[in-house]
Design a protein around this motif. Sequence first.
Motif, PDB file in Angstrom:
ATOM      1  N   GLN A 178       0.801  -1.408   0.129  1.00  0.00           N
ATOM      2  CA  GLN A 178       0.159   0.009   0.133  1.00  0.00           C
ATOM      3  C   GLN A 178       0.991   1.360  -0.008  1.00  0.00           C
ATOM      4  O   GLN A 178       1.602   1.592   0.722  1.00  0.00           O
ATOM      5  N   GLN A 223       1.915   4.802   0.714  1.00  0.00           N
ATOM      6  CA  GLN A 223       1.278   5.951   1.603  1.00  0.00           C
ATOM      7  C   GLN A 223       1.865   7.441   1.088  1.00  0.00           C
ATOM      8  O   GLN A 223       3.076   7.266   0.394  1.00  0.00           O
ATOM      9  N   SER A 259      -3.562   6.326  -5.270  1.00  0.00           N
ATOM     10  CA  SER A 259      -3.665   6.493  -3.781  1.00  0.00           C
ATOM     11  C   SER A 259      -3.600   7.884  -3.546  1.00  0.00           C
ATOM     12  O   SER A 259      -2.847   8.711  -4.161  1.00  0.00           O
TER      13      SER A 259
END
Length: 119
Positions: A1, A3, A108
Amino acid sequence: QVQLVESGGGLVQAGGSLRLSCAASTSIFGANPMGWYRQAPGKQRELVAAITSGGTTNYADSVKGRFTISRDNPKNTVYLQMNSLKPEDTAVYYCKLAYGNSVSASGSWGQGTQVTVSS
């Protein structure tokens, strides 16, 4: 993931400047389009500025000539230099790392940083 961590927001008087930073926790940063978006209370999120992996930039008409987006790929960081700020620039600013060829692709998001411009 992935960030993304934004910083640099704050309170500034009209006509002032701020520099936002967005640091990404990924080595793929350099290959992806990046964008800065903003969302004011009661309004939809809008694209402010975008930069491709090759450094091509585009801006919303409302910020052309005042804002500059740039990226430092070795530092996995994208910046937004905001000059001649206006009260209507007040919003939460978000950075986005897109997973496609365009900043409009899925991606993201950072948590956002508040920019408040007083008149």
